[in-house]
Write a protein that holds these residues in place. Sequence first.
Motif, mmCIF file in Angstrom:
data_model
loop_
_atom_site.group_PDB
_atom_site.id
_atom_site.type_symbol
_atom_site.label_atom_id
_atom_site.label_comp_id
_atom_site.label_asym_id
_atom_site.label_seq_id
_atom_site.Cartn_x
_atom_site.Cartn_y
_atom_site.Cartn_z
ATOM 1 N N ASN A 35 0.845 -1.197 0.000
ATOM 2 C CA ASN A 35 0.000 0.000 0.000
ATOM 3 C C ASN A 35 0.885 1.255 0.000
ATOM 4 O O ASN A 35 1.669 1.471 0.931
ATOM 5 C CB ASN A 35 -0.919 -0.024 1.228
ATOM 6 C CG ASN A 35 -1.856 1.161 1.273
ATOM 7 O OD1 ASN A 35 -1.437 2.294 1.487
ATOM 8 N ND2 ASN A 35 -3.137 0.912 1.051
ATOM 9 N N CYS A 176 5.796 -0.675 -3.910
ATOM 10 C CA CYS A 176 4.415 -0.200 -3.762
ATOM 11 C C CYS A 176 3.612 -0.441 -5.034
ATOM 12 O O CYS A 176 4.163 -0.429 -6.132
ATOM 13 C CB CYS A 176 4.392 1.303 -3.459
ATOM 14 S SG CYS A 176 5.268 1.784 -1.971
ATOM 15 N N ASP B 70 -9.144 -0.167 5.110
ATOM 16 C CA ASP B 70 -8.342 -0.861 4.108
ATOM 17 C C ASP B 70 -9.279 -1.541 3.113
ATOM 18 O O ASP B 70 -9.926 -2.532 3.438
ATOM 19 C CB ASP B 70 -7.439 -1.893 4.788
ATOM 20 C CG ASP B 70 -6.510 -2.595 3.789
ATOM 21 O OD1 ASP B 70 -6.622 -2.324 2.570
ATOM 22 O OD2 ASP B 70 -5.678 -3.397 4.236
#
Lengths: 180, 180
Positions: A35, A176, B70
Motif C-alpha cells: 500500500n 508499492c 483498508d
Amino acid sequence: MVHADASNFAPGVTKEDAYEQVLLQAEGLFYEQRNWVCNLSNAAALLWHAYKSLPSPSNAVNWAGFYTFDTLSTPAQPQLILGPFQGKVACQTITFGRGVCGAAAATGKTQLVPDVDAFPGHIACDGDSRSEVVVPIVVGGKVVAIVDVDCAVKDGFDDVDRVWLEKLAELIGNSCDWPQ
Amino acid sequence: MVHADASNFAPGVTKEDAYEQVLLQAEGLFYEQRNWVCNLSNAAALLWHAYKSLPSPSNAVNWAGFYTFDTLSTPAQPQLILGPFQGKVACQTITFGRGVCGAAAATGKTQLVPDVDAFPGHIACDGDSRSEVVVPIVVGGKVVAIVDVDCAVKDGFDDVDRVWLEKLAELIGNSCDWPQ
C-alpha cells in the motif's frame, strides 16, 4: 520490537549509517505490504527521525516527504499532488516543471539545490527552507512520485544524500502498488 | 501566506483557540481539493504543530495522524491501514476491534483513553504512548478513517479534545473523496 523503534537512531550515528538504517527498516516495513500511502507515511517518519539524529546541517531538515503523480491531472498539464510527509503544512499541487519538485518530475533527474533562492521558479511552501533535494521515483519509465527534503540552512545536502535517497527511491518504487 | 504558516500557532494560545485555527486552516486547505491523501497529510501537520504550541500535557503528543479503512480487507475481517501522520513509525494495519483504534472503528464511537496500559488489547506501536484519543470519521454510516492522537503522558486528552476532534473528523469526512 515495537514499530516506533524503527525510527530511533543511535546517538553519534554517521549520515551513511543513518541512511543505511532507513533503507533496512523500510525494506522490513514494506515486506508483504504494498500500500503506497502506508509505506510512504512510514518512510517519511524514518527519514525525518534519521535527519533529527544527525549533526548540522542534516538536523536542520524542516520537511521530509513525498508528492505523487496526480492521476486526475491531464497529459497536457501533468501535476504532482501532496503525499505523506513530516514537517509543516505544504502546497497541495505542483505542476510538472515548476520549482525544484516540478523540475525533478519533468526531467526524471535528482535536483540537489544548495540555495533554493537561486533556483528559478522556486516555490516557497515554507519560507524557512534554504536548500532542497528532490529525487524522482521512477517505475516503468514513468515518474510516479518524488522524495522531497528541505533544509532550513543553505548547503543542507551533498552527494551522500543524493546516493542514498536514490537508493531509497528505487526501493520505494519497487515496493508499492501505485495509483493508476 | 506560504502554506507552512498555516501550522504556526501564536505563543500562549489556548487549546480551544488552537483547535479553532486547525479547523479554519483545514477548511481553507480543503477548498477545491478533495484528494484524501493530500488533505489528511496537511491535517496531520496542522494537528501536530497545534499540540506542540500548547502547554503540558498537549505538547507531549507523540503521534498524530490517520488510519483509513483498508479497501483490500474482507467483510469477515475488516481492517484499518496506516495513513498520513506525524511522529514515529507506526503499525501498518489494525483489525477492527483490536486496541483503541480498532475499538473506534468497530463501534463508530470516540475512544478517550486516559491510560492506554489499562485498555484491553492496547497495541503498543510506540512504547512511549501513555494516553490516546481516537475519533472515527464516518461517511454515509461507514467508518472510512479514524483520527488517532497519542500522548506520552497519562490523561493527555479531555472533553475539549474530544469535541474539537469530532468537529475536525466531520469536516474531513465531508471534504474528501474516499477510496472505495
